[in-house]
Design an enzyme around this catalytic site. Structure first.
Site, mmCIF file in Angstrom:
data_model
loop_
_atom_site.group_PDB
_atom_site.id
_atom_site.type_symbol
_atom_site.label_atom_id
_atom_site.label_comp_id
_atom_site.label_asym_id
_atom_site.label_seq_id
_atom_site.Cartn_x
_atom_site.Cartn_y
_atom_site.Cartn_z
ATOM 1 C CG ASP A 11 -1.946 1.067 1.208
ATOM 2 O OD1 ASP A 11 -3.126 0.736 1.350
ATOM 3 O OD2 ASP A 11 -1.589 2.243 1.036
ATOM 4 C CG MET A 12 1.449 3.216 -3.609
ATOM 5 S SD MET A 12 3.166 2.698 -3.728
ATOM 6 C CE MET A 12 3.973 4.280 -3.960
ATOM 7 C CG ASP A 109 -2.852 3.474 -2.389
ATOM 8 O OD1 ASP A 109 -3.875 2.780 -2.260
ATOM 9 O OD2 ASP A 109 -2.295 4.059 -1.437
ATOM 10 C CD GLU A 110 -5.464 -1.492 -0.473
ATOM 11 O OE1 GLU A 110 -5.769 -2.210 0.462
ATOM 12 O OE2 GLU A 110 -6.183 -0.557 -0.871
HETATM 13 P P1 TTP Z 1 -5.303 5.014 1.080
HETATM 14 O O1 TTP Z 1 -4.262 3.998 0.735
HETATM 15 O O2 TTP Z 1 -6.417 4.633 1.963
HETATM 16 O O3 TTP Z 1 -4.613 6.271 1.772
HETATM 17 P P2 TTP Z 1 -3.229 6.940 1.477
HETATM 18 O O4 TTP Z 1 -2.406 6.183 0.490
HETATM 19 O O5 TTP Z 1 -3.435 8.379 1.126
HETATM 20 O O6 TTP Z 1 -2.537 6.916 2.895
HETATM 21 P P3 TTP Z 1 -1.946 5.637 3.672
HETATM 22 O O7 TTP Z 1 -0.476 5.953 3.853
HETATM 23 O O8 TTP Z 1 -2.672 5.602 4.961
HETATM 24 O O9 TTP Z 1 -2.177 4.439 2.827
HETATM 25 O O10 TTP Z 1 -5.936 5.585 -0.258
HETATM 26 C C1 TTP Z 1 -5.177 5.747 -1.447
HETATM 27 C C2 TTP Z 1 -5.620 7.021 -2.155
HETATM 28 O O11 TTP Z 1 -7.005 6.947 -2.472
HETATM 29 C C3 TTP Z 1 -5.446 8.260 -1.341
HETATM 30 O O12 TTP Z 1 -4.136 8.812 -1.485
HETATM 31 C C4 TTP Z 1 -6.509 9.161 -1.880
HETATM 32 C C5 TTP Z 1 -7.597 8.223 -2.344
HETATM 33 N N1 TTP Z 1 -8.688 8.233 -1.364
HETATM 34 C C6 TTP Z 1 -9.753 9.124 -1.543
HETATM 35 O O13 TTP Z 1 -9.771 9.884 -2.513
HETATM 36 N N2 TTP Z 1 -10.763 9.120 -0.622
HETATM 37 C C7 TTP Z 1 -10.776 8.318 0.475
HETATM 38 O O14 TTP Z 1 -11.712 8.363 1.302
HETATM 39 C C8 TTP Z 1 -9.681 7.404 0.652
HETATM 40 C C9 TTP Z 1 -9.640 6.490 1.858
HETATM 41 C C10 TTP Z 1 -8.671 7.404 -0.285
HETATM 42 MG MG MG Z 2 -2.184 4.075 0.661
#
Ligand code: TTP
Ligand code: MG
Length: 403
Positions: A11-12, A109-110
């Site tokens: 996960d990014m 991103d996952e």
């Molecule tokens: P996530 O992997 O949930 O969050 P993240 O990568 O920003 O942070 P983390 O280090 O905790 O993993 O989500 C990936 C992307 O998806 C995030 O950068 C933006 C988008 N996203 C939204 O637009 N709305 C949301 O409610 C969520 C959870 C994510």
């Molecule tokens: Mg992420």
């Protein structure tokens, strides 16, 4: 054959915000919030994500942008640039595919990677995880967090525990020590409501859920409860599913207790095959390949397939094929933990070509159609072939059913 699984969850970190920082070095060190325009605190809409600096102010994904602004007016607020994020996402997923053919993309991103078959090529799982993180940094300038574990559930939790730029490895023998102290909120799939319900009866850690008697959980919560109980005990039989476009209809059954009794196994295969055939007919799919999946008590997993020249959906053919695959399989007295039946290789692109020596028996088709009709009208339990029973099921998973 597949031996014990090694699953990576990648996960990014702060994905959209990290890309913004990368493209705008002047943001470095500042809180960065990606989302709607805050309009000096009067903006509508929500936060997409924010960097870890902004998280120190309590800002998070999904929060109203006006609230985020109140918490940190001095942050840098930027609109999402989806095209740029998708471009980066493609690069990352291409790297995953370089390391394993078994990649299940989960979001932008996952992804889950099954690297069980790649260890001889790339080395120990921790080495693979480090290599992937290094490649991502080289090719994108971004950091990722990785969880390495024997199943998806543990890998998903592990990747989140040491963010950002994390790497957490959970060995099979460490699973319970790893899981039990974690708060119940870390249970993947437990929503806010269920979390509250569990906490109200004193279940605030994963360990406490795991230690409840299984039968009590099943009685109270049914199959969903059993699923969570299994997860809490580190048991997760879900496979990494490659591309959603792969057309297959599959059902799996994990037994309450591992089974060695042939009659129960045959009965289960018959039930699964019949249900798969029913789903196929509902979706008007026919396939050429029938696959039987067997997971033994030691978690070693085997698949056996047979392909026909023509497309089939008949309950009788799918059942007989699976039973014959089962009879050819040598389990050396080992008990069986899970059985699965799948049909793939569909006719959706080229139409239903009847083979010269069509294996579909017209009488079988008539019987199947008749059963479907009665079941559609009066419910699934109204009529069943005598051999089909589902009393031994721990859970029946609706597998990869195409939409
Ligand atoms: P996530 O992997 O949930 O969050 P993240 O990568 O920003 O942070 P983390 O280090 O905790 O993993 O989500 C990936 C992307 O998806 C995030 O950068 C933006 C988008 N996203 C939204 O637009 N709305 C949301 O409610 C969520 C959870 C994510
Ligand atoms: Mg992420």
């Amino acid at each position: 054959m597949k031996n014990k699984q090694v699953i990576l969850h990648i996960d990014m970190d702060a994905f959209f915000a990290a890309i913004e920082e990368l493209d705008h070095p002047e943001y470095c060190g500042k809180p960065v919030v990606v989302g709607a325009d805050p309009k000096d605190g009067k903006g509508r809409g929500v936060v997409s994500t924010c960097n870890y600096e902004a998280r120190k102010y309590g800002i998070h994904s999904g929060m109203p942008i006006s609230r985020a602004y109140k918490r940190c007016p001095q942050a840098v607020y930027v609109f999402p640039r989806m095209r740029r994020y998708v471009e980066m996402s493609r690069r990352i997923h291409a790297i995953f595919n370089d390391f394993s053919p078994m990649v299940e993309p989960i979001s932008i991103d996952e992804a889950f990677l099954d690297v069980s078959g790649c260890i001889r090529l790339f080395g120990e799982p921790i080495k693979i995880a480090r290599e992937i993180k290094k490649k991502i940094l080289e090719k994108t300038g971004l950091t990722a967090s990785v969880g390495v574990a024997p199943n998806k559930f543990i890998a998903k939790i592990a990747s989140d525990l040491d963010k950002p730029d994390g790497l957490v490895v959970v060995e099979p023998e460490e699973v319970l020590d790893f899981l039990f102290p974690l708060p119940i909120s870390k249970m993947w799939g437990v929503g806010v409501k269920t979390e509250k319900k569990l906490k109200s009866i004193g279940i605030d850690t994963i360990g406490k859920l795991a230690k409840l008697p299984r039968n009590q959980v099943v009685k109270k919560m049914g199959n969903v409860g059993l699923h969570f109980w299994n997860l809490a005990n580190g048991i997760d039989d879900r496979d990494v599913e490659i591309s959603r476009k792969v057309k297959s209809v599959s059902l799996e059954n994990t037994f309450m207790d591992d089974v060695g009794d042939d009659s129960i196994l045959i009965e289960t295969i018959t039930g699964l095959a019949d249900n798969v055939s029913r789903i196929l007919r509902n979706k008007t799919y026919k396939g050429k390949t029938v696959t039987l999946k067997i997971r033994l008590q030691d978690f070693s997993t085997f698949t056996r397939s047979h392909s026909y020249n023509s497309f089939i959906d008949s309950s009788e053919i799918i059942t007989q094929t699976c039973l014959s695959l089962y009879k050819q399989f040598e389990r050396n007295e080992k008990k069986i933990r899970l059985l699965g039946v799948a049909v793939s290789n569909f006719n959706t692109e080229c139409g239903d070509q009847l083979g010269l020596f069509d294996v579909n028996n017209r009488d079988d088709q008539k019987i199947d159609q008749l059963i479907d009709k009665v079941q559609d009208k009066f419910g699934a339990d109204s009529i069943k072939k005598a051999s089909i029973m589902d009393k031994h099921s721990r859970r029946i998973d609706d597998g990869d059913v195409p939409a």
